[in-house]
Design a protein around this motif. Sequence first.
Motif, PDB file in Angstrom:
ATOM      1  N   SER A  36       0.562  -1.284  -0.144  1.00 14.93           N
ATOM      2  CA  SER A  36      -0.405   0.217  -0.088  1.00 14.93           C
ATOM      3  C   SER A  36       1.096   1.331  -0.064  1.00 14.93           C
ATOM      4  CB  SER A  36      -0.769   0.372   1.340  1.00 14.93           C
ATOM      5  OG  SER A  36      -0.406  -0.262   2.631  1.00 14.93           O
ATOM      6  N   ALA A  37       1.846   1.409   0.675  1.00 17.08           N
ATOM      7  CA  ALA A  37       3.071   2.114   0.132  1.00 17.08           C
ATOM      8  C   ALA A  37       3.692   2.595  -0.685  1.00 17.08           C
ATOM      9  CB  ALA A  37       4.282   2.047   1.529  1.00 17.08           C
ATOM     10  N   ARG A  38       4.305   1.187  -1.453  1.00 17.48           N
ATOM     11  CA  ARG A  38       4.547   1.382  -2.595  1.00 17.48           C
ATOM     12  C   ARG A  38       3.376   2.515  -4.189  1.00 17.48           C
ATOM     13  NH1 ARG A  38       6.944  -3.085  -1.417  1.00 17.48           N
ATOM     14  NH2 ARG A  38       5.693  -4.170  -2.560  1.00 17.48           N
ATOM     15  N   TRP A  39       2.697   1.340  -4.014  1.00 14.50           N
ATOM     16  CA  TRP A  39       0.931   1.661  -4.288  1.00 14.50           C
ATOM     17  C   TRP A  39       0.862   3.557  -4.985  1.00 14.50           C
ATOM     18  CZ3 TRP A  39      -2.991  -2.559  -2.245  1.00 14.50           C
ATOM     19  CH2 TRP A  39      -2.097  -3.607  -2.710  1.00 14.50           C
ATOM     20  N   ARG A  40       0.942   4.112  -2.863  1.00  9.24           N
ATOM     21  CA  ARG A  40       0.463   5.459  -2.874  1.00  9.24           C
ATOM     22  C   ARG A  40       1.581   6.136  -3.844  1.00  9.24           C
ATOM     23  NH1 ARG A  40      -2.799   7.955   1.167  1.00  9.24           N
ATOM     24  NH2 ARG A  40      -2.384   5.801   2.392  1.00  9.24           N
ATOM     25  N   ALA A  41       2.948   5.476  -3.235  1.00 10.77           N
ATOM     26  CA  ALA A  41       4.267   6.753  -3.531  1.00 10.77           C
ATOM     27  C   ALA A  41       4.090   6.693  -5.287  1.00 10.77           C
ATOM     28  CB  ALA A  41       5.561   5.660  -3.466  1.00 10.77           C
ATOM     29  N   ARG A  42       3.026   5.891  -5.729  1.00 10.21           N
ATOM     30  CA  ARG A  42       3.067   5.531  -7.908  1.00 10.21           C
ATOM     31  C   ARG A  42       2.064   6.551  -8.257  1.00 10.21           C
ATOM     32  NH1 ARG A  42       2.271  -0.291  -9.135  1.00 10.21           N
ATOM     33  NH2 ARG A  42       1.499   0.116 -10.934  1.00 10.21           N
ATOM     34  N   ALA A  43       0.831   6.602  -6.899  1.00 14.07           N
ATOM     35  CA  ALA A  43      -0.079   7.762  -7.491  1.00 14.07           C
ATOM     36  C   ALA A  43       0.106   8.949  -7.284  1.00 14.07           C
ATOM     37  CB  ALA A  43      -1.559   6.992  -6.109  1.00 14.07           C
ATOM     38  N   ASP A  44       0.870   9.440  -6.613  1.00  9.35           N
ATOM     39  CA  ASP A  44       1.365  10.343  -5.681  1.00  9.35           C
ATOM     40  C   ASP A  44       2.233  11.408  -6.870  1.00  9.35           C
ATOM     41  OD1 ASP A  44       0.019  10.150  -3.312  1.00  9.35           O
ATOM     42  OD2 ASP A  44       1.659  10.617  -2.063  1.00  9.35           O
ATOM     43  N   GLU A  45       3.209  10.020  -7.534  1.00 10.29           N
ATOM     44  CA  GLU A  45       3.699  10.672  -8.855  1.00 10.29           C
ATOM     45  C   GLU A  45       3.013  10.900  -9.798  1.00 10.29           C
ATOM     46  OE1 GLU A  45       7.373   8.480 -11.715  1.00 10.29           O
ATOM     47  OE2 GLU A  45       7.181   7.973  -9.060  1.00 10.29           O
ATOM     48  N   GLU A  46       2.530  10.404  -9.627  1.00 11.17           N
ATOM     49  CA  GLU A  46       1.295  10.164 -11.011  1.00 11.17           C
ATOM     50  C   GLU A  46       0.988  11.547 -11.198  1.00 11.17           C
ATOM     51  OE1 GLU A  46      -0.965   7.526 -13.417  1.00 11.17           O
ATOM     52  OE2 GLU A  46      -2.996   8.440 -11.935  1.00 11.17           O
ATOM     53  N   ALA A  47      -0.184  12.216  -9.401  1.00  8.23           N
ATOM     54  CA  ALA A  47      -0.555  12.861  -9.116  1.00  8.23           C
ATOM     55  C   ALA A  47       0.183  14.432  -9.724  1.00  8.23           C
ATOM     56  CB  ALA A  47      -0.976  13.638  -8.121  1.00  8.23           C
ATOM     57  N   THR A  48       1.364  14.069  -9.174  1.00 10.45           N
ATOM     58  CA  THR A  48       2.446  15.303  -9.427  1.00 10.45           C
ATOM     59  C   THR A  48       2.662  15.078 -10.941  1.00 10.45           C
ATOM     60  OG1 THR A  48       3.410  14.901  -7.108  1.00 10.45           O
ATOM     61  CG2 THR A  48       5.162  15.912  -8.702  1.00 10.45           C
ATOM     62  N   GLU A  49       3.153  15.049 -11.183  1.00  8.98           N
ATOM     63  CA  GLU A  49       3.122  14.455 -13.041  1.00  8.98           C
ATOM     64  C   GLU A  49       2.141  15.382 -13.454  1.00  8.98           C
ATOM     65  OE1 GLU A  49       4.376  10.741 -13.886  1.00  8.98           O
ATOM     66  OE2 GLU A  49       6.349  10.423 -13.327  1.00  8.98           O
ATOM     67  N   ALA A  58      -0.107  17.452 -12.625  1.00 11.12           N
ATOM     68  CA  ALA A  58       0.418  18.851 -12.182  1.00 11.12           C
ATOM     69  C   ALA A  58       1.121  19.901 -12.737  1.00 11.12           C
ATOM     70  CB  ALA A  58      -0.061  19.357 -10.754  1.00 11.12           C
ATOM     71  N   ALA A  59       2.531  19.158 -12.597  1.00 12.36           N
ATOM     72  CA  ALA A  59       3.307  19.513 -14.068  1.00 12.36           C
ATOM     73  C   ALA A  59       3.085  19.544 -15.187  1.00 12.36           C
ATOM     74  CB  ALA A  59       4.648  19.012 -13.352  1.00 12.36           C
ATOM     75  N   GLY A  60       2.225  19.215 -15.810  1.00 16.38           N
ATOM     76  CA  GLY A  60       1.958  18.578 -17.105  1.00 16.38           C
ATOM     77  C   GLY A  60       3.329  17.618 -17.620  1.00 16.38           C
ATOM     78  N   THR A  61       3.732  17.347 -16.937  1.00 10.90           N
ATOM     79  CA  THR A  61       4.384  15.667 -17.504  1.00 10.90           C
ATOM     80  C   THR A  61       3.949  14.717 -17.940  1.00 10.90           C
ATOM     81  OG1 THR A  61       5.151  15.267 -15.804  1.00 10.90           O
ATOM     82  CG2 THR A  61       6.881  16.843 -16.310  1.00 10.90           C
ATOM     83  N   ARG A  62       2.515  14.869 -17.355  1.00 13.33           N
ATOM     84  CA  ARG A  62       1.868  13.305 -17.638  1.00 13.33           C
ATOM     85  C   ARG A  62       0.583  13.448 -18.418  1.00 13.33           C
ATOM     86  NH1 ARG A  62       1.343   7.460 -16.055  1.00 13.33           N
ATOM     87  NH2 ARG A  62       3.578   8.099 -14.442  1.00 13.33           N
ATOM     88  N   PRO A  90      -3.244  13.552 -18.742  1.00 10.20           N
ATOM     89  CA  PRO A  90      -4.425  12.854 -18.046  1.00 10.20           C
ATOM     90  C   PRO A  90      -4.628  11.728 -19.169  1.00 10.20           C
ATOM     91  CG  PRO A  90      -4.843  15.376 -18.673  1.00 10.20           C
ATOM     92  CD  PRO A  90      -4.004  15.166 -19.202  1.00 10.20           C
ATOM     93  N   SER A  91      -4.987  11.441 -19.925  1.00  8.52           N
ATOM     94  CA  SER A  91      -5.208   9.829 -20.754  1.00  8.52           C
ATOM     95  C   SER A  91      -4.333   9.456 -20.691  1.00  8.52           C
ATOM     96  CB  SER A  91      -5.826  10.111 -22.093  1.00  8.52           C
ATOM     97  OG  SER A  91      -3.955  10.257 -22.752  1.00  8.52           O
ATOM     98  N   ASP A  92      -3.555   9.625 -19.623  1.00 11.74           N
ATOM     99  CA  ASP A  92      -1.763   8.750 -19.132  1.00 11.74           C
ATOM    100  C   ASP A  92      -1.973   8.378 -18.018  1.00 11.74           C
ATOM    101  OD1 ASP A  92      -2.135   8.210 -22.217  1.00 11.74           O
ATOM    102  OD2 ASP A  92       0.373   9.481 -21.860  1.00 11.74           O
ATOM    103  N   ALA A  93      -2.808   9.141 -16.865  1.00 15.09           N
ATOM    104  CA  ALA A  93      -3.344   8.712 -15.892  1.00 15.09           C
ATOM    105  C   ALA A  93      -4.270   7.661 -15.626  1.00 15.09           C
ATOM    106  CB  ALA A  93      -3.914   9.817 -15.442  1.00 15.09           C
ATOM    107  N   PHE A  94      -4.146   6.641 -14.775  1.00 11.83           N
ATOM    108  CA  PHE A  94      -5.561   5.796 -14.051  1.00 11.83           C
ATOM    109  C   PHE A  94      -4.944   5.742 -12.622  1.00 11.83           C
ATOM    110  CE2 PHE A  94      -1.631   3.211 -15.441  1.00 11.83           C
ATOM    111  CZ  PHE A  94      -1.250   2.302 -14.852  1.00 11.83           C
TER     112      PHE A  94
END
Length: 133
Positions: A6-19, A21-25, A27-31
């Motif tokens: 669950s800690a690893r999953w949270r870190a991955r989800a947080d990284e995606e949210a950061t990307e 917000a920064a516009g480096t990902r 939205p169609s690639d976010a899940f």
Amino acid sequence: MAIRPSARWRARADEEATELAAGTRAPSDAFLSELFPESLLAATDAALHEFELDVEALRDQDDEKAFEAIKRVILVLNGINEDHDGAGYETQEREELCLYIDHALAEHGIDVPALVARRGISRTEITDDWRDW
């Protein structure tokens, strides 16, 4: 110490949210926020924390106590999975949870190969009696 899935999953989800917000990902690639909603992460983390407390007390207990701890966490995880429409844990997450259980037992002094051998099962079958996901 084994890191809770669950800690690893949270870190991955947080990284995606950061990307996002920064516009480096795109939205169609976010899940990941859908795959790992906060309710799933928090409930899974709490279940694994309780399992850790259970196995911490097992050092000199018999095999049945170890399997009771495994059964308890699996039944809780079954409920969490059901609370998420039976789709809380996909294949990779299932494998991570089972591996975590194995590692947590070993880290707390349980000889997992001997434990499963005495039960006549393999390490990969340690959760099978109760796991629905």
